[in-house]
Design a protein around this motif. Structure first.
Motif, mmCIF file in Angstrom:
data_model
loop_
_atom_site.group_PDB
_atom_site.id
_atom_site.type_symbol
_atom_site.label_atom_id
_atom_site.label_comp_id
_atom_site.label_asym_id
_atom_site.label_seq_id
_atom_site.Cartn_x
_atom_site.Cartn_y
_atom_site.Cartn_z
ATOM 1 N N LYS A 1 78.540 47.600 37.273
ATOM 2 C CA LYS A 1 78.907 46.260 37.725
ATOM 3 C C LYS A 1 77.719 45.549 38.370
ATOM 4 C CE LYS A 1 81.256 42.756 38.340
ATOM 5 N NZ LYS A 1 81.706 42.008 37.183
ATOM 6 N N HIS A 2 77.051 46.230 39.280
ATOM 7 C CA HIS A 2 76.040 45.539 40.076
ATOM 8 C C HIS A 2 74.636 45.605 39.501
ATOM 9 C CE1 HIS A 2 78.812 44.420 43.121
ATOM 10 N NE2 HIS A 2 79.205 45.656 43.309
ATOM 11 N N PHE B 1 80.548 55.971 41.023
ATOM 12 C CA PHE B 1 79.159 55.534 40.946
ATOM 13 C C PHE B 1 78.905 54.768 39.656
ATOM 14 C CE2 PHE B 1 74.803 55.812 39.605
ATOM 15 C CZ PHE B 1 74.125 55.402 40.734
ATOM 16 N N PHE C 1 71.527 47.584 47.318
ATOM 17 C CA PHE C 1 71.693 48.372 46.090
ATOM 18 C C PHE C 1 70.919 47.749 44.928
ATOM 19 C CE2 PHE C 1 74.138 49.473 42.205
ATOM 20 C CZ PHE C 1 73.937 50.840 42.243
ATOM 21 N N VAL C 2 71.088 46.465 44.744
ATOM 22 C CA VAL C 2 70.429 45.794 43.617
ATOM 23 C C VAL C 2 68.929 45.621 43.876
ATOM 24 C CG1 VAL C 2 70.357 43.675 42.265
ATOM 25 C CG2 VAL C 2 72.543 44.601 43.000
ATOM 26 N N GLU D 1 86.409 42.509 48.162
ATOM 27 C CA GLU D 1 85.678 43.131 47.050
ATOM 28 C C GLU D 1 85.915 42.392 45.743
ATOM 29 O OE1 GLU D 1 83.348 45.162 47.504
ATOM 30 O OE2 GLU D 1 83.892 45.277 49.612
ATOM 31 N N LYS D 2 87.153 42.006 45.541
ATOM 32 C CA LYS D 2 87.488 41.323 44.299
ATOM 33 C C LYS D 2 86.787 39.969 44.227
ATOM 34 C CE LYS D 2 91.383 41.066 41.196
ATOM 35 N NZ LYS D 2 92.828 40.999 41.019
ATOM 36 N N PHE E 1 80.471 51.261 39.854
ATOM 37 C CA PHE E 1 79.749 50.434 40.812
ATOM 38 C C PHE E 1 78.383 50.013 40.259
ATOM 39 C CE2 PHE E 1 77.220 49.896 44.771
ATOM 40 C CZ PHE E 1 78.002 48.937 45.386
ATOM 41 N N SER E 2 77.716 50.970 39.668
ATOM 42 C CA SER E 2 76.375 50.723 39.157
ATOM 43 C C SER E 2 76.389 49.799 37.938
ATOM 44 C CB SER E 2 75.736 52.066 38.810
ATOM 45 O OG SER E 2 74.446 51.864 38.338
ATOM 46 N N THR F 1 90.398 43.652 52.697
ATOM 47 C CA THR F 1 89.136 44.207 52.193
ATOM 48 C C THR F 1 89.168 44.328 50.671
ATOM 49 O OG1 THR F 1 89.968 46.446 52.637
ATOM 50 C CG2 THR F 1 88.536 45.472 54.300
ATOM 51 N N PHE F 2 90.353 44.580 50.131
ATOM 52 C CA PHE F 2 90.498 44.601 48.670
ATOM 53 C C PHE F 2 90.142 43.239 48.077
ATOM 54 C CE2 PHE F 2 92.997 44.126 44.750
ATOM 55 C CZ PHE F 2 92.605 45.253 44.050
ATOM 56 N N SER G 1 79.500 44.489 53.442
ATOM 57 C CA SER G 1 79.743 44.714 52.020
ATOM 58 C C SER G 1 78.737 43.940 51.173
ATOM 59 C CB SER G 1 81.173 44.286 51.679
ATOM 60 O OG SER G 1 81.399 44.458 50.303
ATOM 61 N N ILE H 1 75.342 45.607 51.469
ATOM 62 C CA ILE H 1 75.230 46.823 50.652
ATOM 63 C C ILE H 1 74.887 46.461 49.202
ATOM 64 C CG2 ILE H 1 76.575 48.714 49.628
ATOM 65 C CD1 ILE H 1 78.039 48.918 52.365
ATOM 66 N N ASN H 2 75.545 45.445 48.657
ATOM 67 C CA ASN H 2 75.229 45.018 47.293
ATOM 68 C C ASN H 2 73.779 44.589 47.172
ATOM 69 O OD1 ASN H 2 77.849 45.494 46.687
ATOM 70 N ND2 ASN H 2 78.371 43.387 46.137
ATOM 71 N N LEU I 1 81.123 53.833 50.923
ATOM 72 C CA LEU I 1 79.695 53.587 51.132
ATOM 73 C C LEU I 1 79.445 53.016 52.523
ATOM 74 C CD1 LEU I 1 78.344 52.031 47.799
ATOM 75 C CD2 LEU I 1 77.832 54.285 48.756
ATOM 76 N N TRP J 1 89.594 47.900 39.985
ATOM 77 C CA TRP J 1 89.476 47.270 41.304
ATOM 78 C C TRP J 1 89.751 48.247 42.440
ATOM 79 C CZ3 TRP J 1 86.453 43.504 41.680
ATOM 80 C CH2 TRP J 1 86.326 42.587 40.631
ATOM 81 N N VAL J 2 90.642 49.208 42.181
ATOM 82 C CA VAL J 2 90.853 50.246 43.200
ATOM 83 C C VAL J 2 89.556 51.020 43.415
ATOM 84 C CG1 VAL J 2 92.039 52.417 43.705
ATOM 85 C CG2 VAL J 2 93.333 50.475 42.818
ATOM 86 N N TYR K 1 83.105 43.724 58.143
ATOM 87 C CA TYR K 1 83.179 44.438 56.858
ATOM 88 C C TYR K 1 82.600 43.588 55.735
ATOM 89 C CZ TYR K 1 84.915 46.523 52.611
ATOM 90 O OH TYR K 1 84.973 47.065 51.350
ATOM 91 N N MET L 1 86.444 49.975 42.787
ATOM 92 C CA MET L 1 85.454 49.118 43.443
ATOM 93 C C MET L 1 85.697 49.065 44.956
ATOM 94 S SD MET L 1 83.225 47.817 41.282
ATOM 95 C CE MET L 1 82.638 46.208 41.835
ATOM 96 N N HIS L 2 86.966 48.952 45.312
ATOM 97 C CA HIS L 2 87.349 48.870 46.724
ATOM 98 C C HIS L 2 87.042 50.183 47.446
ATOM 99 C CE1 HIS L 2 90.857 48.200 49.796
ATOM 100 N NE2 HIS L 2 89.729 47.737 50.275
ATOM 101 N N LYS M 1 83.273 50.865 47.927
ATOM 102 C CA LYS M 1 82.630 50.104 48.993
ATOM 103 C C LYS M 1 83.076 50.603 50.369
ATOM 104 C CE LYS M 1 80.175 47.164 48.160
ATOM 105 N NZ LYS M 1 80.421 45.727 48.118
ATOM 106 N N LEU M 2 84.353 50.916 50.503
ATOM 107 C CA LEU M 2 84.845 51.446 51.778
ATOM 108 C C LEU M 2 84.100 52.725 52.157
ATOM 109 C CD1 LEU M 2 88.720 51.007 51.347
ATOM 110 C CD2 LEU M 2 87.330 49.905 53.103
#
Lengths: 196, 88
Positions: A155-156, A149, B59-60, B20-21, A152-153, B16-17, B52, B55-56, A187, A177-178, B48, A180-181, A184-185
């Motif tokens: 960052k965004h 959390f 969230f924001v 996200e990146k 993620f928080s 998917t990685f 994704s 969701i961002n 969530l 990055w792991v 996806y 972050m990935h 999201k998966l």
């Protein structure tokens, strides 16, 4: 408003008027904290800590910036401290290296069939629907490991550079990055499960 | 075909990685190509990606103004501040 300000005679010479802080800034600061923490009790604590820290530093506030900006800066530091503590607690528990075959087939990397993302079937221009989605997202965020959390928080919400987050939370770029990935998966899966 | 490209065509975990990146940072030109090829053939990962991004946004977009303190807490807080001021 002017009358309210005049009551704070003790602080007048100090460019600031703490008596009116709660009335003027408490809701704003609480909203700021909540949007980054999603935890009422913690947000309330941090707002209170911010005001008390502000009082202690009052003589150092020179009126160069707005009172609100100044208090928000104090709150931001408190939030960063909170993230650091929370991530330290959870760092061992999360096992981020443990990228198991959740969601994906271990060998092919294909989505496992039960985890296929399916359309939510929502209307993005329907405010009520989006609010409901926001509420569910909040519940899903609460289930995340603290470190995830926080990452993620930061960052965004605060749009921090990834490198800065890694430094603050003592993460490698690969781990970042792991997380972050995985965040999201999880969530997305949680939303899919609880939507409809 | 390079092996990296071959690997990603069927690999949704990797795709998917990269999604996200790309959303939260940046990916290389080679990775962009790999992802492009994957998404061209994978409708599931396309869903996806849409979700994704959504969701961002949600969230924001959860605005600060949606949260209000209750009056009882504010009253206590005001009293605490007054007490602190009077100490000095």
């Amino acid at each position: 408003m002017q009358n309210e300000t005049d009551k704070g005679l003790t602080a007048k010479s100090l460019h600031s008027d703490p008596i009116s802080w709660v009335e003027k800034y408490a809701d704003y600061l609480y909203g700021f904290a909540m949007s980054r923490l999603r935890d009422e009790d913690v947000a309330k604590d941090l707002v209170q800590d911010t005001f008390l820290a502000g009082l202690q530093r009052l003589n150092r506030f020179e009126g160069n910036s707005e009172e609100k900006t100044w208090l928000t800066a104090i709150l931001k530091n408190k939030i960063a401290d909170f993230y650091r503590k929370r991530s330290a607690i959870n760092l061992k528990a999360v096992g981020i290296e443990d990228e198991r075959q959740d969601f994906f087939d271990a060998e092919s990397g294909h989505w496992t069939e039960k985890d296929y993302p399916r359309a939510f079937g929502l209307e993005v221009d329907n405010p009520l629907m989006m609010k409901e989605l926001g509420n569910i997202l909040n519940e899903c965020l609460a289930k995340l490991p603290g470190l995830w959390f926080s990452v993620f928080s930061m960052k965004h919400m605060d749009d921090l550079a990834s490198e800065l987050i890694c430094t603050e939370l003592k993460l490698t770029a690969a781990n970042f990055w792991v997380i972050m990935h995985r965040t999201k998966l999880n969530l997305r899966a949680c939303l899919q499960k609880n939507w409809n | 075909m390079t092996s990296a490209l071959k690997n990603i065509i069927y690999n949704c975990r990797q795709a998917t990685f990269l999604i996200e990146k790309r959303i939260a940072g940046k990916i290389t030109a080679a990775e962009t190509l790999q992802l492009h090829v994957h998404l061209a053939g994978c409708s599931v990962c396309k869903i996806y990606q849409q979700q994704s991004i959504l969701i961002n946004k949600v969230f924001v977009g959860f605005g600060n103004a949606d949260f209000k303190l209750d009056e009882a807490f504010k009253k206590t807080l005001t009293e605490k501040i007054e007490k602190e001021i009077n100490k000095n």
